[in-house]
Scaffold this motif. Structure first.
Motif, mmCIF file in Angstrom:
data_model
loop_
_atom_site.group_PDB
_atom_site.id
_atom_site.type_symbol
_atom_site.label_atom_id
_atom_site.label_comp_id
_atom_site.label_asym_id
_atom_site.label_seq_id
_atom_site.Cartn_x
_atom_site.Cartn_y
_atom_site.Cartn_z
ATOM 1 N N LEU A 369 122.133 34.689 62.296
ATOM 2 C CA LEU A 369 120.706 34.416 62.328
ATOM 3 C C LEU A 369 119.893 35.707 62.323
ATOM 4 N N ARG A 370 120.332 36.685 63.094
ATOM 5 C CA ARG A 370 119.567 37.938 63.196
ATOM 6 C C ARG A 370 119.592 38.716 61.890
ATOM 7 N N ARG A 371 120.696 38.652 61.166
ATOM 8 C CA ARG A 371 120.844 39.440 59.943
ATOM 9 C C ARG A 371 120.479 38.667 58.685
ATOM 10 N N SER A 372 119.999 37.464 58.850
ATOM 11 C CA SER A 372 119.761 36.604 57.696
ATOM 12 C C SER A 372 118.640 37.138 56.804
ATOM 13 N N PRO A 373 118.868 37.147 55.482
ATOM 14 C CA PRO A 373 117.802 37.504 54.547
ATOM 15 C C PRO A 373 117.018 36.287 54.070
ATOM 16 N N ALA A 374 117.349 35.095 54.577
ATOM 17 C CA ALA A 374 116.849 33.851 54.010
ATOM 18 C C ALA A 374 115.479 33.470 54.559
ATOM 19 N N ARG A 375 114.751 32.692 53.767
ATOM 20 C CA ARG A 375 113.479 32.143 54.215
ATOM 21 C C ARG A 375 113.687 31.073 55.289
ATOM 22 N N TRP A 376 114.740 30.248 55.128
ATOM 23 C CA TRP A 376 115.038 29.169 56.063
ATOM 24 C C TRP A 376 116.426 29.356 56.639
ATOM 25 N N ASN A 377 116.529 29.313 57.959
ATOM 26 C CA ASN A 377 117.811 29.445 58.636
ATOM 27 C C ASN A 377 118.201 28.086 59.207
ATOM 28 N N VAL A 378 119.130 27.431 58.517
ATOM 29 C CA VAL A 378 119.516 26.061 58.830
ATOM 30 C C VAL A 378 120.782 26.072 59.680
ATOM 31 N N ILE A 379 120.771 25.300 60.752
ATOM 32 C CA ILE A 379 121.932 25.163 61.636
ATOM 33 C C ILE A 379 122.393 23.711 61.581
ATOM 34 N N ALA A 380 123.615 23.490 61.099
ATOM 35 C CA ALA A 380 124.204 22.148 61.078
ATOM 36 C C ALA A 380 124.924 21.936 62.399
ATOM 37 N N SER A 381 124.347 21.109 63.259
ATOM 38 C CA SER A 381 124.895 20.840 64.591
ATOM 39 C C SER A 381 125.292 19.381 64.664
ATOM 40 N N GLN A 382 126.529 19.128 65.071
ATOM 41 C CA GLN A 382 126.995 17.742 65.090
ATOM 42 C C GLN A 382 126.188 16.867 66.037
ATOM 43 N N ILE A 383 125.706 17.436 67.111
ATOM 44 C CA ILE A 383 125.043 16.630 68.136
ATOM 45 C C ILE A 383 123.632 17.174 68.412
ATOM 46 N N MET A 384 122.795 16.333 69.004
ATOM 47 C CA MET A 384 121.369 16.619 69.138
ATOM 48 C C MET A 384 121.118 17.822 70.032
ATOM 49 N N MET A 385 120.202 18.704 69.579
ATOM 50 C CA MET A 385 119.880 19.918 70.311
ATOM 51 C C MET A 385 118.639 19.749 71.191
ATOM 52 N N ALA A 386 117.632 19.013 70.722
ATOM 53 C CA ALA A 386 116.425 18.792 71.524
ATOM 54 C C ALA A 386 116.738 17.915 72.735
ATOM 55 N N GLU A 387 115.881 18.003 73.728
ATOM 56 C CA GLU A 387 116.097 17.227 74.954
ATOM 57 C C GLU A 387 115.867 15.736 74.731
ATOM 58 N N THR A 388 116.713 14.929 75.362
ATOM 59 C CA THR A 388 116.505 13.488 75.473
ATOM 60 C C THR A 388 116.464 13.150 76.959
ATOM 61 N N ASP A 389 115.276 12.976 77.477
ATOM 62 C CA ASP A 389 115.097 12.612 78.887
ATOM 63 C C ASP A 389 115.056 11.086 78.966
ATOM 64 N N LEU A 390 116.077 10.507 79.580
ATOM 65 C CA LEU A 390 116.206 9.054 79.665
ATOM 66 C C LEU A 390 115.570 8.460 80.915
ATOM 67 N N GLN A 391 114.986 9.320 81.742
ATOM 68 C CA GLN A 391 114.411 8.869 83.014
ATOM 69 C C GLN A 391 112.903 8.654 82.862
ATOM 70 N N LEU A 392 112.454 7.437 83.034
ATOM 71 C CA LEU A 392 111.023 7.177 82.998
ATOM 72 C C LEU A 392 110.330 7.849 84.182
ATOM 73 N N GLY A 393 109.266 8.582 83.892
ATOM 74 C CA GLY A 393 108.495 9.199 84.964
ATOM 75 C C GLY A 393 109.169 10.440 85.527
ATOM 76 N N THR A 394 109.054 10.634 86.816
ATOM 77 C CA THR A 394 109.550 11.839 87.478
ATOM 78 C C THR A 394 111.065 11.932 87.396
ATOM 79 N N GLY A 395 111.552 13.179 87.220
ATOM 80 C CA GLY A 395 112.986 13.415 87.174
ATOM 81 C C GLY A 395 113.521 13.435 85.753
ATOM 82 N N LYS A 396 114.800 13.774 85.633
ATOM 83 C CA LYS A 396 115.460 13.898 84.333
ATOM 84 C C LYS A 396 116.784 13.139 84.359
#
Length: 538
Positions: A369-396
């Protein structure tokens, strides 16, 4: 370490018997001039295999009919090369049905679909130790070009496939269309999204895991898994892959476009981590290592990947990198083989010692990633990277098998993304669409957006889901996950048109996977703009 993730020692190592036999049977590759002089016929005696100190004796006569039942495929495109795949399997669900001897297979690459101008031709050895699979690395091709290819063996000619090389390393002008796919469960539906994908004509298919499912056959399913149990042995996994490979829509998509693939968990065992199975009380360590060894070998045998991926026992090299000129750098991850065992508590998920990638792959990713000459740096990740908070309201409350279960490593990556040009994460696993902004700190909603993630829905896993029930469950969680932009439970895939200034994304869905025909439509359109991290709805 090289760009594809292999050190010189890794490349030289060949301790696994199947790996030694493959290297001994390396394919002879002929250039355009030589190919023009060699007719496409049974000419196994035309030359000995290149680079082979002890050529493998092979046979091409008196072979069963239906050698190419599993079709053809191409993959791992480079500017001057592409891998051409087939597997000789006249009796695919019963071990393949081939004699226990090596077989010479001719292959051709041409500038046209009628093969009037052949530019490359060679002979590959299909050996029984690798299930009579063929992985011909067709080199010496021109960058950014479309080609056609085919195989011949024992007087039988394969279906014709179409492929495309990557652009030259300095190319900047051409856009790229990528289709993102994952999670195709044979028992839960037909692979109807591939018919629409083929009509959309992508330049590349990126498949991020769960190509097969290891589940037992269920007689009440839409269509039933072969066998009587989960696969454990090499023969079991070969039969399971062969069954999936007989799907006509999947075959047609493989023949139409080159693929870049990686695996997730169901290619081995649900939710496994490193060499730890889902159910350690039922699978001993030694038994599971044997299962991994069988699963990785069968995976290699059925995927259009290079010889660098020939397994060495329970180890396979799958993380690797592809550059599409100066437009895209594609980093393909392996989030199964090197990870720590999953946490079971919220505090455990925040343990700094837990790793998803392992130290070597983590360094490889950051360096690329640091040495990339590309306009777009794409990461193929098998599983989700963003957070999924399953707790309604306070807590995680998190899914511990996803990146939420490895928060210290994930958060460190998010911090690094601030220094990376246009990071774009393409993921799978979840069985529904979830498109998100990536945040530097998911615990702080006001923290900076550092990238975008598209979690593709499944090809068939989950079947035709009850949409109203899905939204009753998930819509209330949006307030706790403000980074989510789209959440949807239709079956399908994602389609990306990547240019210099923006990435246009479509969520392509089908109305059913419970019949062989389906109606496709665009569920959502989105855009990611260069220099402006995050996802924008159109």
């Amino acid at each position: 370490m090289s760009a594809d993730g292999w050190s010189a020692d890794d490349r030289a190592r060949s301790t696994h018997p199947a790996r030694r036999r493959f290297l001994a049977g390396s394919a002879l590759v002929l250039g355009a001039a030589a190919a023009a002089q060699l007719p496409f016929a049974d000419r196994a005696d035309a030359a000995a295999p290149a680079r082979s100190a002890a050529p493998v004796r092979s046979r091409t006569s008196a072979l069963p009919a239906g050698l190419f039942t599993l079709g053809v495929a191409s993959g791992d495109p480079l500017p001057d090369a592409v891998v051409l795949w087939t597997r000789l399997a006249p009796d695919p669900l019963n071990g393949g049905g081939m004699p226990a001897a090596p077989v010479a297979v001719e292959w051709q690459v041409a500038d046209d679909s009628r093969f009037r101008k052949v530019v490359r031709q060679g002979i590959a050895q299909a050996v029984p130790e690798l299930g009579h699979s063929v992985h011909a690395d067709a080199t010496g091709l021109q960058p950014g070009r479309q080609y056609w290819y085919r195989f011949r063996c024992g007087g039988q000619i394969s279906p014709v496939g179409r492929t495309r090389t990557a652009p030259s390393p300095l190319a900047v002008g051409r856009n790229l269309r990528i289709a993102l796919a994952s999670c195709q469960n044979w028992q839960q539906g037909f692979f109807t999204p591939y018919a629409d994908m083929r009509a959309q004509d992508p330049d590349l298919v990126l498949f991020v895991g769960d190509y097969i499912y290891e589940s037992k056959p269920v007689s009440s399913s839409v269509r039933v898994h072969e066998g009587t149990d989960e696969p454990y042995s090499l023969a079991d996994y070969r039969n399971r892959y062969a069954q999936y490979r007989t799907d006509p829509d999947l075959q047609a998509m493989h023949a139409h476009t080159p693929w870049v693939v990686t695996f997730d968990d169901h290619e081995v065992d649900n939710d496994y981590a490193g060499q730890v199975p889902q159910d350690p009380s039922k699978q001993s360590h030694d038994a599971f290592v044997r299962r991994i060894t069988a699963a990785y070998q069968a995976y290699y045998e059925h995927m259009p990947v290079r010889a660098t991926a020939v397994p060495d026992g329970p180890h396979i090299q799958m993380y690797r990198r592809f550059d599409y000129g100066r437009l895209i750098r594609l980093n393909v991850l392996d989030t199964r083989q090197f990870r720590s065992n999953q946490a079971t508590t919220q505090s455990g998920a925040q343990d700094a010692k837990l790793t998803m990638l392992g130290a070597a792959q983590h360094r490889w990713l950051l360096d690329g990633l640091r040495r990339s000459p590309a306009r777009w740096n794409v990461i193929a990740s098998q599983i989700m990277m963003a957070e999924t908070d399953l707790q309604l309201g306070t807590g995680k409350l998190w899914y511990y098998d996803a990146w939420d279960g490895y928060q210290a490593e994930r958060n460190a990556l998010m911090a690094q993304f601030q220094q990376v040009r246009n990071p774009l994460v393409l993921s799978g696993d979840r069985h529904f669409t979830m498109i998100s902004d990536l945040k530097k700190d998911f615990a702080e909603p006001s923290s900076a957006v550092v990238g975008a993630e598209f979690v593709g829905t499944s090809i068939s896993s989950g079947g035709d889901q009850d949409q109203a029930a899905f939204h009753r469950q998930w819509d209330p969680l949006k307030a706790d996950n403000p980074h989510w932009k789209v959440v949807d439970a239709h079956r399908g895939y994602h389609l990306f048109d990547i240019g210099q200034e923006s990435v246009g994304a479509q969520v392509r869905v089908v109305d059913t996977v419970l019949s062989r025909k389906a109606v496709a439509s665009t569920q959502a359109r989105l855009q990611v703009r260069s220099g402006r991290p995050g996802v924008h709805l159109l």
